[in-house]
Write an enzyme that holds these catalytic residues in place. Structure first.
Site, short mmCIF file in Angstrom:
data_model
loop_
_atom_site.label_atom_id
_atom_site.label_comp_id
_atom_site.label_asym_id
_atom_site.label_seq_id
_atom_site.Cartn_x
_atom_site.Cartn_y
_atom_site.Cartn_z
CB THR A 119 -29.08 10.99 -16.50
OG1 THR A 119 -29.16 10.29 -17.76
CG2 THR A 119 -30.21 12.01 -16.49
CE1 TYR A 143 -33.45 8.96 -15.00
CE2 TYR A 143 -32.43 8.95 -17.18
CZ TYR A 143 -32.33 8.81 -15.81
OH TYR A 143 -31.11 8.54 -15.23
#
Length: 335
Positions: A119, A143
């Site tokens: 990501t 995250y």
């Protein structure tokens, strides 16, 4: 004989698109998914399906051996930024801890290539835009840290064992399969475009815009939106690269230009011909003002060329998928 690819999380949004892209490219596909957020109907009909958790090392080893898996595409994990801030330990368990089990089993099984769903959140608040892969990785939420930890594991495993891997850093993935085979079906919607389409269809009373005081032209966050089918094509290109003997790769997956939240809202209004009820809301924790990636490396190394770099097209496919889900729900309610 075609190569067999294990797709973890292959019943989910991105994983199912990649499973279809792999089948379209002639690969044999095995999907491993616990269906906690995935949709069994999104898995290609001719793919083998195993219900289970990637943290179950015995199950993973058995699947890798039974199907003689040559490569792994790893999508299973937790992905909601705000949730990671509230439940960080869950993210470290579901992402790097479970990934370690999968990577270890893959090495023991002789897997030749490993492609990881990473990501742009690993960059945190970037020093400059567009972001290239050599910029510092300084996540600002659990995250992002959980994904970066998995990248580090892959890097170190590769140095020690010779495993070939690709870590593809996604920017904002959006849209749905143009052929209508799959789309975003998570039970709890968090992606802007899905929420906007649901609002346009009257499924939500209003669309919340989180923060209007960011240092951007219109005050809302800017993101690089990539069509999910282009992203799937990038995974297939990475697989061919690795299985063909190419070096390990860390690469951005984006178009190199961004749209603000309000520009996405305008695109949905343009495509649907409907005015969206929009409500201002406070900033969400862990949201950087602008994330736009440079796609130069992935284009150069893999020869990847996107086919759907058009915001209105992305919106149109997302809307078509939401309309399909709405029809299916109506049929189920009648039955």
């Amino acid at each position: 004989m075609t190569e067999t690819v294990l797709v973890t999380g292959g019943a989910g949004y991105i994983g199912s698109h990649c499973a279809h892209a792999l089948r379209d490219a002639g690969y044999t596909v095995v999907v491993l998914d616990d269906l906690s957020t995935g949709r069994r109907a999104s898995v290609p009909a001719d793919a083998a399906f195993v219900a289970g958790d990637i943290g179950d090392g015995a199950l993973v080893a058995e699947v890798l051996a039974r199907y003689r898996v040559a490569a792994v595409m790893h999508f299973a994990g937790s992905i909601v930024v705000s949730e990671s801030v509230r439940e960080p330990l869950r993210y470290y368990r579901n992402n790097p801890a479970n990934s370690q089990v999968l990577i270890d089993a893959s090495l023991r099984a002789g897997v030749r290539a490993f492609i990881f769903s990473s990501t742009a959140a690993v960059y945190g608040e970037p020093e400059r835009v567009p972001i290239d892969e050599d910029q510092p990785t300084r996540p600002i939420n659990p995250y992002g840290w959980s994904k970066l930890a998995t990248e580090w594991m892959l890097r170190d495993y590769a140095a020690a064992t010779g495993l070939r891997y690709a870590a593809l850093r996604y920017f904002n993935v959006a849209g749905a399969d143009p052929a209508g085979r799959t789309g975003q079906s998570s039970p709890v919607a968090t992606h802007l475009l899905k929420l906007a389409c649901q609002t346009a269809l009257g499924q939500r009373q209003q669309l919340s815009v989180f923060g209007e005081d960011y240092p951007t032209p219109d005050g809302t966050c800017i993101r690089d939106y990539i069509h999910v089918s282009d992203l799937a094509d990038a995974h297939v290109a990475a697989l061919r690269h690795l299985l063909g003997g190419g070096d390990s790769l860390v690469a951005n997956c984006g178009y190199g230009r961004g749209f603000s939240v309000l520009e996405v809202v305008a695109a949905v209004e343009r495509v649907t011909g409907r005015k969206l009820p929009v409500a201002k809301a406070a900033r969400r924790p862990g949201d950087p003002p602008m994330l736009v990636g440079s796609p130069e490396r992935i284009r150069r190394v893999l020869g990847w060329t996107p086919r759907h770099d058009d915001l209105d097209f992305i919106v149109g496919t997302a809307l078509a998928w939401e309309e399909r889900l709405e029809r299916e729900t109506r049929k189920e309610n009648v039955a």
